[in-house]
Design a protein around this motif. Structure first.
Motif, PDB file in Angstrom:
ATOM      1  N   UNK A 183       0.848  -1.197   0.000  1.00 22.00           N
ATOM      2  CA  UNK A 183       0.000   0.000   0.000  1.00 22.00           C
ATOM      3  C   UNK A 183       0.885   1.250   0.000  1.00 22.00           C
ATOM      4  N   UNK A 184       0.503   2.245  -0.803  1.00 16.66           N
ATOM      5  CA  UNK A 184       1.157   3.551  -0.800  1.00 16.66           C
ATOM      6  C   UNK A 184       0.171   4.587  -0.278  1.00 16.66           C
ATOM      7  N   UNK A 185       0.595   5.346   0.734  1.00 15.59           N
ATOM      8  CA  UNK A 185      -0.239   6.389   1.329  1.00 15.59           C
ATOM      9  C   UNK A 185       0.385   7.732   0.990  1.00 15.59           C
ATOM     10  N   UNK A 186      -0.364   8.570   0.295  1.00 17.93           N
ATOM     11  CA  UNK A 186       0.157   9.845  -0.190  1.00 17.93           C
ATOM     12  C   UNK A 186      -0.066  10.968   0.824  1.00 17.93           C
ATOM     13  N   UNK A 187       0.674  12.050   0.638  1.00 20.07           N
ATOM     14  CA  UNK A 187       0.604  13.185   1.535  1.00 20.07           C
ATOM     15  C   UNK A 187      -0.771  13.815   1.596  1.00 20.07           C
ATOM     16  N   UNK A 188      -1.122  14.328   2.772  1.00 20.63           N
ATOM     17  CA  UNK A 188      -2.402  14.984   2.977  1.00 20.63           C
ATOM     18  C   UNK A 188      -3.536  14.073   3.363  1.00 20.63           C
ATOM     19  N   UNK A 189      -3.251  12.773   3.538  1.00 19.03           N
ATOM     20  CA  UNK A 189      -4.296  11.771   3.791  1.00 19.03           C
ATOM     21  C   UNK A 189      -4.464  11.516   5.288  1.00 19.03           C
ATOM     22  N   UNK A 190      -5.720  11.372   5.698  1.00 22.31           N
ATOM     23  CA  UNK A 190      -6.057  10.882   7.035  1.00 22.31           C
ATOM     24  C   UNK A 190      -6.855   9.591   6.882  1.00 22.31           C
ATOM     25  N   UNK A 191      -6.406   8.532   7.542  1.00 26.59           N
ATOM     26  CA  UNK A 191      -7.118   7.254   7.555  1.00 26.59           C
ATOM     27  C   UNK A 191      -7.736   7.097   8.935  1.00 26.59           C
ATOM     28  N   UNK A 192      -9.050   6.956   8.977  1.00 31.78           N
ATOM     29  CA  UNK A 192      -9.760   6.930  10.252  1.00 31.78           C
ATOM     30  C   UNK A 192      -9.571   5.652  11.039  1.00 31.78           C
ATOM     31  N   UNK A 193     -10.017   5.677  12.288  1.00 40.33           N
ATOM     32  CA  UNK A 193      -9.912   4.531  13.189  1.00 40.33           C
ATOM     33  C   UNK A 193     -10.585   3.288  12.606  1.00 40.33           C
ATOM     34  N   UNK A 194      -9.978   2.140  12.866  1.00 38.08           N
ATOM     35  CA  UNK A 194     -10.551   0.810  12.585  1.00 38.08           C
ATOM     36  C   UNK A 194     -10.735   0.527  11.090  1.00 38.08           C
ATOM     37  N   UNK A 195      -9.989   1.229  10.252  1.00 39.75           N
ATOM     38  CA  UNK A 195     -10.073   0.975   8.813  1.00 39.75           C
ATOM     39  C   UNK A 195      -9.196  -0.207   8.401  1.00 39.75           C
ATOM     40  N   UNK A 196      -9.553  -0.816   7.287  1.00 39.51           N
ATOM     41  CA  UNK A 196      -8.721  -1.822   6.626  1.00 39.51           C
ATOM     42  C   UNK A 196      -8.483  -1.346   5.195  1.00 39.51           C
ATOM     43  N   UNK A 197      -7.211  -1.258   4.814  1.00 42.49           N
ATOM     44  CA  UNK A 197      -6.842  -0.825   3.467  1.00 42.49           C
ATOM     45  C   UNK A 197      -6.299  -2.036   2.712  1.00 42.49           C
ATOM     46  N   UNK A 198      -6.949  -2.400   1.610  1.00 41.36           N
ATOM     47  CA  UNK A 198      -6.618  -3.602   0.867  1.00 41.36           C
ATOM     48  C   UNK A 198      -5.266  -3.529   0.177  1.00 41.36           C
ATOM     49  N   UNK A 199      -4.701  -4.702  -0.092  1.00 43.46           N
ATOM     50  CA  UNK A 199      -3.366  -4.815  -0.673  1.00 43.46           C
ATOM     51  C   UNK A 199      -3.265  -4.088  -2.010  1.00 43.46           C
ATOM     52  N   UNK A 200      -2.122  -3.435  -2.227  1.00 48.41           N
ATOM     53  CA  UNK A 200      -1.847  -2.775  -3.488  1.00 48.41           C
ATOM     54  C   UNK A 200      -2.529  -1.439  -3.688  1.00 48.41           C
ATOM     55  N   UNK A 201      -3.202  -0.932  -2.678  1.00 50.77           N
ATOM     56  CA  UNK A 201      -3.942   0.322  -2.822  1.00 50.77           C
ATOM     57  C   UNK A 201      -3.001   1.527  -2.847  1.00 50.77           C
TER      58      UNK A 201
END
Length: 212
Positions: A151-169
Protein backbone atom coordinates in the motif's frame (compact mmCIF):
# COMPACT_ATOMS: atom_id res chain seq x y z
CA UNK A 1 11.96 31.23 8.95
CA UNK A 2 13.85 27.93 9.07
CA UNK A 3 13.25 25.48 6.22
CA UNK A 4 11.84 22.89 8.64
CA UNK A 5 9.23 25.44 9.75
CA UNK A 6 8.33 25.98 6.11
CA UNK A 7 7.72 22.23 5.76
CA UNK A 8 5.26 22.23 8.65
CA UNK A 9 3.46 25.27 7.22
CA UNK A 10 2.89 23.40 3.97
CA UNK A 11 4.78 25.96 1.85
CA UNK A 12 7.70 25.56 -0.54
CA UNK A 13 11.03 24.62 1.04
CA UNK A 14 14.50 23.63 -0.10
CA UNK A 15 15.34 19.95 0.55
CA UNK A 16 19.02 20.84 0.06
CA UNK A 17 19.05 23.15 3.10
CA UNK A 18 22.10 22.20 5.26
CA UNK A 19 20.03 21.77 8.45
CA UNK A 20 17.56 19.50 6.68
CA UNK A 21 20.35 17.50 5.05
CA UNK A 22 21.89 16.92 8.48
CA UNK A 23 18.59 15.60 9.87
CA UNK A 24 18.10 13.35 6.85
CA UNK A 25 21.63 12.00 6.93
CA UNK A 26 21.18 10.96 10.56
CA UNK A 27 17.84 9.29 9.76
CA UNK A 28 19.29 7.49 6.73
CA UNK A 29 22.25 6.21 8.73
CA UNK A 30 20.07 5.03 11.62
CA UNK A 31 17.66 3.35 9.18
CA UNK A 32 20.61 1.53 7.64
CA UNK A 33 21.90 0.47 11.06
CA UNK A 34 18.45 -0.82 12.06
CA UNK A 35 18.11 -2.72 8.81
CA UNK A 36 21.39 -4.53 9.51
CA UNK A 37 20.40 -5.68 13.00
CA UNK A 38 19.22 -9.21 13.71
CA UNK A 39 15.65 -9.77 14.83
CA UNK A 40 16.70 -10.92 18.30
CA UNK A 41 18.91 -7.88 18.89
CA UNK A 42 16.01 -6.22 20.65
CA UNK A 43 17.98 -3.81 22.84
CA UNK A 44 19.98 -2.50 19.89
CA UNK A 45 16.83 -2.06 17.82
CA UNK A 46 15.02 -0.26 20.63
CA UNK A 47 17.94 2.15 21.10
CA UNK A 48 18.06 2.95 17.38
CA UNK A 49 14.32 3.61 17.15
CA UNK A 50 14.47 5.84 20.22
CA UNK A 51 17.14 7.93 18.51
CA UNK A 52 15.50 7.78 15.08
CA UNK A 53 11.80 8.54 15.68
CA UNK A 54 10.06 11.59 17.06
CA UNK A 55 7.93 9.38 19.32
CA UNK A 56 7.29 5.66 19.74
CA UNK A 57 4.91 3.86 22.08
CA UNK A 58 5.37 0.56 23.89
CA UNK A 59 5.19 -2.96 22.44
CA UNK A 60 6.18 -1.94 18.93
CA UNK A 61 7.83 -4.29 16.45
CA UNK A 62 9.29 -3.28 13.10
CA UNK A 63 10.58 -6.18 11.06
CA UNK A 64 13.09 -4.33 8.92
CA UNK A 65 14.59 -3.39 6.61
CA UNK A 66 13.22 0.12 7.07
CA UNK A 67 13.77 3.56 5.62
CA UNK A 68 12.82 6.82 7.32
CA UNK A 69 13.64 10.07 5.52
CA UNK A 70 13.61 12.40 8.54
CA UNK A 71 12.62 9.99 11.32
CA UNK A 72 12.00 12.66 13.93
CA UNK A 73 8.94 13.80 11.98
CA UNK A 74 7.23 10.43 12.61
CA UNK A 75 5.22 9.58 15.74
CA UNK A 76 4.09 5.98 16.33
CA UNK A 77 1.64 4.86 19.02
CA UNK A 78 1.53 1.73 21.17
CA UNK A 79 1.46 -1.84 19.83
CA UNK A 80 2.56 -1.03 16.29
CA UNK A 81 3.58 -3.81 13.89
CA UNK A 82 5.48 -2.95 10.73
CA UNK A 83 6.36 -5.74 8.32
CA UNK A 84 9.48 -5.71 6.13
CA UNK A 85 10.40 -2.92 3.68
CA UNK A 86 8.60 -0.12 5.51
CA UNK A 87 9.37 3.24 3.86
CA UNK A 88 8.34 6.54 5.45
CA UNK A 89 9.27 9.68 3.55
CA UNK A 90 8.32 11.93 6.41
CA UNK A 91 9.18 15.43 5.24
CA UNK A 92 5.85 16.51 6.74
CA UNK A 93 4.58 14.99 9.98
CA UNK A 94 3.46 11.36 10.00
CA UNK A 95 1.30 10.28 12.94
CA UNK A 96 0.36 6.62 13.45
CA UNK A 97 -2.10 5.61 16.19
CA UNK A 98 -2.27 2.66 18.59
CA UNK A 99 -2.71 -0.98 17.55
CA UNK A 100 -1.84 -0.31 13.91
CA UNK A 101 -0.40 -3.05 11.67
CA UNK A 102 1.36 -2.71 8.31
CA UNK A 103 1.87 -5.52 5.81
CA UNK A 104 5.06 -5.82 3.71
CA UNK A 105 6.20 -2.99 1.44
CA UNK A 106 4.05 -0.20 2.88
CA UNK A 107 5.15 3.26 1.74
CA UNK A 108 4.15 6.65 3.15
CA UNK A 109 5.14 9.67 1.05
CA UNK A 110 4.50 13.25 2.20
CA UNK A 111 6.45 15.44 -0.28
CA UNK A 112 4.76 16.92 -3.35
CA UNK A 113 6.63 18.19 -6.42
CA UNK A 114 5.48 20.67 -9.08
CA UNK A 115 3.83 19.21 -12.16
CA UNK A 116 5.51 21.63 -14.58
CA UNK A 117 8.96 20.26 -15.48
CA UNK A 118 10.79 23.60 -15.45
CA UNK A 119 9.41 24.32 -11.97
CA UNK A 120 10.77 21.00 -10.72
CA UNK A 121 14.23 22.10 -11.84
CA UNK A 122 14.29 25.56 -10.29
CA UNK A 123 12.11 28.24 -8.73
CA UNK A 124 13.09 31.40 -6.88
CA UNK A 125 13.18 30.88 -3.12
CA UNK A 126 12.24 33.48 -0.51
CA UNK A 127 15.69 35.08 -0.88
CA UNK A 128 15.49 35.33 -4.66
CA UNK A 129 17.86 32.43 -5.28
CA UNK A 130 17.11 29.75 -7.90
CA UNK A 131 16.64 26.43 -6.12
CA UNK A 132 14.89 23.08 -6.41
CA UNK A 133 11.83 23.44 -4.21
CA UNK A 134 8.92 21.24 -3.12
CA UNK A 135 6.28 21.15 -0.40
CA UNK A 136 4.84 18.42 1.82
CA UNK A 137 1.52 17.34 3.33
CA UNK A 138 1.14 15.40 6.60
CA UNK A 139 -0.28 11.89 6.97
CA UNK A 140 -2.41 10.73 9.91
CA UNK A 141 -3.38 7.10 10.56
CA UNK A 142 -5.88 6.42 13.35
CA UNK A 143 -6.12 3.61 15.91
CA UNK A 144 -6.72 -0.08 15.14
CA UNK A 145 -5.95 0.29 11.44
CA UNK A 146 -4.74 -2.55 9.21
CA UNK A 147 -2.73 -1.56 6.13
CA UNK A 148 -2.20 -4.58 3.85
CA UNK A 149 0.81 -5.36 1.64
CA UNK A 150 2.15 -2.97 -1.01
CA UNK A 151 0.00 0.00 0.00
CA UNK A 152 1.16 3.55 -0.80
CA UNK A 153 -0.24 6.39 1.33
CA UNK A 154 0.16 9.85 -0.19
CA UNK A 155 0.60 13.18 1.54
CA UNK A 156 -2.40 14.98 2.98
CA UNK A 157 -4.30 11.77 3.79
CA UNK A 158 -6.06 10.88 7.03
CA UNK A 159 -7.12 7.25 7.55
CA UNK A 160 -9.76 6.93 10.25
CA UNK A 161 -9.91 4.53 13.19
CA UNK A 162 -10.55 0.81 12.59
CA UNK A 163 -10.07 0.97 8.81
CA UNK A 164 -8.72 -1.82 6.63
CA UNK A 165 -6.84 -0.82 3.47
CA UNK A 166 -6.62 -3.60 0.87
CA UNK A 167 -3.37 -4.82 -0.67
CA UNK A 168 -1.85 -2.78 -3.49
CA UNK A 169 -3.94 0.32 -2.82
CA UNK A 170 -2.79 3.88 -3.47
CA UNK A 171 -4.46 6.12 -0.88
CA UNK A 172 -4.84 9.66 -2.22
CA UNK A 173 -7.87 10.86 -0.21
CA UNK A 174 -9.14 10.62 3.37
CA UNK A 175 -10.77 7.34 4.42
CA UNK A 176 -13.60 7.54 6.95
CA UNK A 177 -13.45 5.43 10.15
CA UNK A 178 -14.66 1.82 10.06
CA UNK A 179 -14.16 1.55 6.30
CA UNK A 180 -12.96 -1.30 4.13
CA UNK A 181 -11.19 0.48 1.27
CA UNK A 182 -9.04 -0.63 -1.65
CA UNK A 183 -7.99 0.19 -5.18
CA UNK A 184 -5.97 2.60 -7.28
CA UNK A 185 -6.96 5.20 -6.32
CA UNK A 186 -8.18 3.78 -3.01
CA UNK A 187 -11.95 4.02 -2.51
CA UNK A 188 -14.29 2.94 0.27
CA UNK A 189 -15.92 -0.38 -0.60
CA UNK A 190 -18.21 -0.54 2.42
CA UNK A 191 -18.42 -0.07 6.17
CA UNK A 192 -16.98 -2.70 8.52
CA UNK A 193 -19.74 -3.94 10.87
CA UNK A 194 -20.40 -6.62 13.45
CA UNK A 195 -21.47 -8.89 10.59
CA UNK A 196 -17.79 -9.13 9.64
CA UNK A 197 -16.92 -10.86 12.91
CA UNK A 198 -14.90 -14.05 12.70
CA UNK A 199 -17.54 -15.71 14.86
CA UNK A 200 -19.63 -16.05 11.68
CA UNK A 201 -16.88 -18.09 10.02
CA UNK A 202 -16.85 -21.32 12.06
CA UNK A 203 -15.01 -23.20 9.32
CA UNK A 204 -12.06 -20.86 9.86
CA UNK A 205 -12.44 -20.37 13.63
CA UNK A 206 -12.21 -24.15 14.24
CA UNK A 207 -11.59 -24.51 18.00
CA UNK A 208 -10.76 -20.80 18.57
CA UNK A 209 -13.07 -18.16 20.04
CA UNK A 210 -13.74 -14.46 19.70
CA UNK A 211 -13.14 -12.53 22.93
CA UNK A 212 -16.34 -10.73 23.93
Amino acid sequence: MREEERIFKGILFSPADPELREIKQKAHNLSSLYSRTLEDETEEREAILKDLLGQKGENCFIQGPVFFHYGIHTEIGHSFFGNYNLTVQDDAKVKIGNHVSFGPNVTIVTPVHPLVASERRFMMDQHGHPKSLCYAKPVTIGNDVWIAANVTICGGVTIGDRCVIGAGSVVTHDIEPDSLAAGVPCKVIRKITGADSMCFKPEIMADCQVIE
